[in-house]
Design a protein around this motif. Structure first.
Motif, PDB file in Angstrom:
ATOM      1  N   GLU A  15       1.033   4.027  -3.048  1.00 16.11           N
ATOM      2  CA  GLU A  15       0.864   5.464  -2.847  1.00 16.11           C
ATOM      3  C   GLU A  15       2.049   6.237  -3.422  1.00 16.11           C
ATOM      4  O   GLU A  15       1.871   7.274  -4.092  1.00 16.11           O
ATOM      5  CB  GLU A  15       0.714   5.745  -1.353  1.00 16.11           C
ATOM      6  CG  GLU A  15       0.463   7.212  -1.047  1.00 16.11           C
ATOM      7  CD  GLU A  15       0.280   7.454   0.435  1.00 16.11           C
ATOM      8  OE1 GLU A  15       0.107   8.631   0.822  1.00 16.11           O
ATOM      9  OE2 GLU A  15       0.333   6.472   1.217  1.00 16.11           O
ATOM     10  N   TRP A  45       1.999   8.903  -6.576  1.00 19.16           N
ATOM     11  CA  TRP A  45       2.568  10.242  -6.556  1.00 19.16           C
ATOM     12  C   TRP A  45       3.595  10.412  -7.672  1.00 19.16           C
ATOM     13  O   TRP A  45       3.714  11.490  -8.267  1.00 19.16           O
ATOM     14  CB  TRP A  45       3.200  10.528  -5.204  1.00 19.16           C
ATOM     15  CG  TRP A  45       2.207  10.948  -4.164  1.00 19.16           C
ATOM     16  CD1 TRP A  45       1.741  10.223  -3.110  1.00 19.16           C
ATOM     17  CD2 TRP A  45       1.542  12.216  -4.117  1.00 19.16           C
ATOM     18  NE1 TRP A  45       0.831  10.947  -2.388  1.00 19.16           N
ATOM     19  CE2 TRP A  45       0.689  12.194  -2.989  1.00 19.16           C
ATOM     20  CE3 TRP A  45       1.574  13.363  -4.902  1.00 19.16           C
ATOM     21  CZ2 TRP A  45      -0.114  13.270  -2.636  1.00 19.16           C
ATOM     22  CZ3 TRP A  45       0.780  14.434  -4.555  1.00 19.16           C
ATOM     23  CH2 TRP A  45      -0.058  14.389  -3.434  1.00 19.16           C
ATOM     24  N   ARG A  48       0.835  -1.207   0.000  1.00 13.53           N
ATOM     25  CA  ARG A  48       0.000   0.000   0.000  1.00 13.53           C
ATOM     26  C   ARG A  48       0.871   1.260   0.000  1.00 13.53           C
ATOM     27  O   ARG A  48       0.574   2.240  -0.684  1.00 13.53           O
ATOM     28  CB  ARG A  48      -0.942  -0.026   1.197  1.00 13.53           C
ATOM     29  CG  ARG A  48      -2.072  -1.038   1.064  1.00 13.53           C
ATOM     30  CD  ARG A  48      -3.093  -0.860   2.160  1.00 13.53           C
ATOM     31  NE  ARG A  48      -2.556  -1.198   3.479  1.00 13.53           N
ATOM     32  CZ  ARG A  48      -2.573  -2.421   4.003  1.00 13.53           C
ATOM     33  NH1 ARG A  48      -3.097  -3.434   3.310  1.00 13.53           N
ATOM     34  NH2 ARG A  48      -2.078  -2.650   5.204  1.00 13.53           N
ATOM     35  N   SER A  49       1.958   1.227   0.751  1.00 11.80           N
ATOM     36  CA  SER A  49       2.873   2.366   0.750  1.00 11.80           C
ATOM     37  C   SER A  49       3.535   2.549  -0.609  1.00 11.80           C
ATOM     38  O   SER A  49       3.682   3.676  -1.110  1.00 11.80           O
ATOM     39  CB  SER A  49       3.943   2.177   1.834  1.00 11.80           C
ATOM     40  OG  SER A  49       3.353   2.080   3.105  1.00 11.80           O
TER      41      SER A  49
END
Length: 464
Positions: A160, A164, A156-157
């Motif tokens: 993200e 970005w 999930r990190s």
């Protein structure tokens, strides 16, 4: 069906080529970033788990295998944020307990190192974990240590961060479009200035194009100005030719008309000769002006092969003057070009050689030379030559009849006029064998040393 239509403008062509290339490269960079991020994250997590296993092993060895003395439980989870399992013959510790269904099979396995468990469906336990297992012995006891981490949170990190990165890539693409548009617009500004200069030239506001163009546009501007100079020179020659013809033909025509209109005077033999002489004057004047009207002058991109043209002229003059010998000496190669229009070079060589052929006794020598000082043509004959005080005036435009006199007249004047149009000089002197020597010097750069010295002798049109 046409999938891609070629843009009609330079700006459209550059955008059509550079923009898709920039987007493709940015997309490839984004994909490579995702792959590198996954690999680096995997290696980083594996290294951390391995270090924590080594820390636990050190603690267990210090406690001589007594698991009860270890600071585990909540302390270990708060410090390392990882789940762990320690198994010995006396006791098994698993924290948190909800991970037990995932870690117990790993404790029972005999495989050490990095292990991955995915696709599990257990309440309060992650579905995808990465664990590091190590087994060792402390005294007589066999110990197994496992430290694991939830890969779901890591993914999930990563997602993200990757999102970005995609947003930043889109912003960079927009910035790339703006930079491309600005760069193309600034690069095309000289073209806009050139277009405006051409419009002012068309309106008669300027006589020549004076644009501070980049280096790539300098040849274009020079060629356009050269074309304008050539057109002006041709217009000037046409006007001069009309003026000369009007002035020179008027008198002979008036004389012939007076003879024909005088009915009281019979056409005697003398009158007929006078009329024929006047008509010859008209014919020579027409020939002179027609030859001058064919001068091209210096033009960018125009060149000639001097060696080939010289040989052709020597062959022709060998036929015209069969009792005389024509020689040529040069170091030029067959492929060497001179920046002179072919017809102009032919006029200079032809007039000088024909004049020397008329006045020579036995032979004429032609020399073609090229060095750092420029291009040189020398023609020397063994004829009577010319008085020293008359040498400076040979080939100059004076009276019209002087230019039409056979010998050192019209041909030399034409050769001098062509030479001066190229910024060169035509000089006359007494040759080493007593005759007249004509030397033409054109400005230019040397093409370096050519092949071996060549000397061609022609007599009666044949080499010897």
């Amino acid at each position: 069906m046409t999938w891609f239509k070629k843009p009609v403008s330079v700006r459209g062509t550059l955008l059509a080529l550079l923009l898709p290339a920039g987007i493709v490269l940015m997309g490839l960079a984004w994909l490579v970033h995702g792959l590198l991020l996954d690999r680096m994250s995997w290696e980083f997590v594996e290294t951390r788990l391995k270090d924590e296993v080594a820390f636990l092993e050190h603690q267990i060895r210090d406690s001589n295998g007594q698991l009860d003395t270890l600071q585990t439980g909540d302390y270990f989870q708060e410090v390392f944020h990882h789940a762990f399992a320690i198994h010995s013959s006396a006791r098994t510790l698993i924290s948190p307990e909800s991970w037990a269904p995932l870690l117990v099979p790993l404790l029972e396995s005999d495989e050490d190192g990095a292990l991955r468990v995915s696709g599990a469906d257990i309440a309060e336990a992650p579905s995808d974990i990465l664990a590091y297992r190590k087994s060792f012995r402390v005294g007589d006891s066999s110990i197994v240590v496992i430290v694991s981490e939830d890969l779901g949170a890591l993914k999930r990190s990563q997602a993200e961060l990757h999102a970005w990165t995609a947003i930043v890539s889109l912003l960079l693409i927009l910035l790339l479009v703006a930079v491309l548009w600005l760069g193309i617009t600034l690069s095309m500004r000289p073209v806009v200035n050139l277009k405006a200069a051409l419009k002012r030239l068309q309106d008669g506001e300027i006589a020549r194009i004076e644009v501070k163009a980049p280096e790539e546009f300098h040849p274009l501007v020079l060629q356009l100005n050269q074309l304008l100079d050539s057109l002006d020179q041709r217009l000037e020659r046409s006007r001069d030719a009309l003026a000369n013809l009007s002035h020179s033909v008027k008198t002979p025509i008036a004389a012939v008309r007076q003879i024909l209109e005088d009915e009281d005077r019979p056409l005697t033999s003398d009158l007929r000769q006078q009329m024929a002489s006047r008509l010859d004057d008209i014919d020579r004047q027409l020939e002179a002006e027609m030859r001058r009207s064919r001068f091209a002058g210096p033009q960018i991109g125009k060149s000639a092969y001097p060696l080939k043209q010289a040989r052709d002229l020597l062959w022709m003059l060998g036929r015209l003057y069969p009792a005389k010998s024509f020689e040529m000496s040069t170091e030029l190669t067959e492929e060497r070009r001179w920046p002179i229009e072919e017809h102009d070079l032919n006029e200079v060589l032809g007039n000088l050689l024909d004049n020397a052929g008329k006045w020579s006794a036995r032979f004429v020598e032609l020399s073609l030379k090229e060095d750092v000082n420029g291009l040189t043509i020398s023609v020397e004959d063994d004829g009577p030559g010319a008085p020293p005080d008359a040498l400076p005036t040979l080939g100059t435009r004076g009276l019209r009849l002087d230019e039409q006199t056979p010998g050192h007249g019209l041909g030399l004047a034409i050769a001098r006029e062509i030479t001066e149009r190229y910024g060169g000089t035509l000089n006359f002197s007494t040759g080493s064998i007593g005759g007249l020597k004509a030397t033409v010097c054109f400005p230019g750069t040397s093409g370096g040393k050519n092949s071996e010295n060549r000397r061609t002798r022609k007599k009666n049109g044949h080499s010897r």
